[in-house]
Write a protein that holds these residues in place. Structure first.
Motif, PDB file in Angstrom:
ATOM      1  N   MET A  28      -2.954  -0.622  -4.832  1.00  0.00           N
ATOM      2  CA  MET A  28      -4.063   0.322  -4.846  1.00  0.00           C
ATOM      3  C   MET A  28      -4.186   1.128  -6.142  1.00  0.00           C
ATOM      4  N   LYS A  30       0.870  -1.175   0.000  1.00  0.00           N
ATOM      5  CA  LYS A  30       0.000   0.000   0.000  1.00  0.00           C
ATOM      6  C   LYS A  30       0.902   1.219   0.000  1.00  0.00           C
ATOM      7  N   ILE A  79      -9.239   5.575  -3.331  1.00  0.00           N
ATOM      8  CA  ILE A  79      -8.526   5.590  -2.045  1.00  0.00           C
ATOM      9  C   ILE A  79      -8.715   6.942  -1.356  1.00  0.00           C
TER      10      ILE A  79
END
Ligand code: BTN
Length: 251
Positions: free
Chosen positions: A202, A106, A207
């Motif tokens: 991601m 991430k 997000i």
């Protein structure tokens, strides 16, 4: 198995310090750097009493359950932003090596397994005026921490809970250091950036980062994240906030 200097001596072919307990391995490594430690030297501890995380947070390292590692590196200033990446790639490799599945990074440097955080990475740069003395690559890995009954229960995981059996922490450190050497030797190569980008979990997703909500579009070689925010505007988020830039003390 309990960690000890003797056990690590057999595994690590490099200068190292092992402490049963320290405040923060990053602080100990910084002092060692300032008194002449070579690149590649590493500080390890079984317990940290004042472990530090990103953005001023506390990082808990109780005895017997985790790895607290601070590696002293001396890259050229142009490649400072890649230290973060090297940390994440090395922990990713370690998780894969022990048999974890569904590993991802991430942005910028949280290694996750099945969407849960298994490590924290805190690179700290040490300057002496405008001369770069080195970087402390601090890595904390959850090996068998008990997060049940804590607020981290749904966000954090451990290597042992993911693989379903016990792991030898000295072997984990040995492998982690081999991977840090591998990536650090290639710090100038495209392989570092392209591998990190391919492992990010991601890109393309919606997000929220640093208060910005939007779609993660891409990353740049300096670690910058590009986002198309919910208002349709392109925005950049810099990973620079992970560096605590410190002035070396001059006697
Ligand atoms: C994060 O907040 O995700 C980063 C946590 C970094 C923790 C490691 S443990 C070894 C080193 N020593 C510290 O005090 N912090 C780093």
């Amino acid at each position: 198995m309990t960690l000890s200097h003797a056990i690590l001596q057999d595994k690590l072919n490099r200068p190292f310090q092992y402490h049963d307990s320290v405040d923060s391995t990053n602080d100990t490594a910084k002092q060692w750097l300032q008194s002449g430690a070579p690149s590649g030297a590493v500080v390890l501890a079984d317990e940290q009493k004042k472990g530090r995380g990103r953005k001023g947070r506390t990082w808990y390292t109780p005895p017997n359950v985790a790895l607290a590692v601070s590696v002293i590196l001396k890259p050229t200033p142009d490649y400072l932003s890649r230290i973060n990446i090297i940390g994440a790639l090395s922990v990713y490799d370690l998780a894969e090596h022990v048999g974890c599945a569904s590993i991802g990074i991430k942005w910028p440097n949280d290694v996750q397994i099945n969407g849960k955080k298994v490590c924290g990475i805190l690179p700290e740069v040490v300057w002496n005026g405008d001369v770069l003395e080195g970087v402390i690559l601090g890595i904390g890995i959850n090996v068998r921490n008990d997060f049940s009954h804590t607020e981290l229960m749904h966000q954090a995981t451990t290597l042992e809970s993911e693989v379903g059996h016990s792991l030898n922490r000295a072997d984990l450190i040995n492998y982690l250091m081999q991977r840090i050497d591998y990536w650090h030797d290639r710090i100038t190569s495209d392989e570092v950036f392209t591998t990190w980008k391919a492992r990010l979990n991601m890109l393309g997703k919606h997000i929220v980062v640093d208060g910005i909500a939007g779609q993660a579009i891409d990353v740049d070689p300096d670690c910058t994240l590009r986002i198309l925010n919910d208002a349709g505007q392109a925005q950049q988020v810099f990973a620079g906030d992970v560096f605590v830039v410190q002035q070396a003390e001059i006697d």
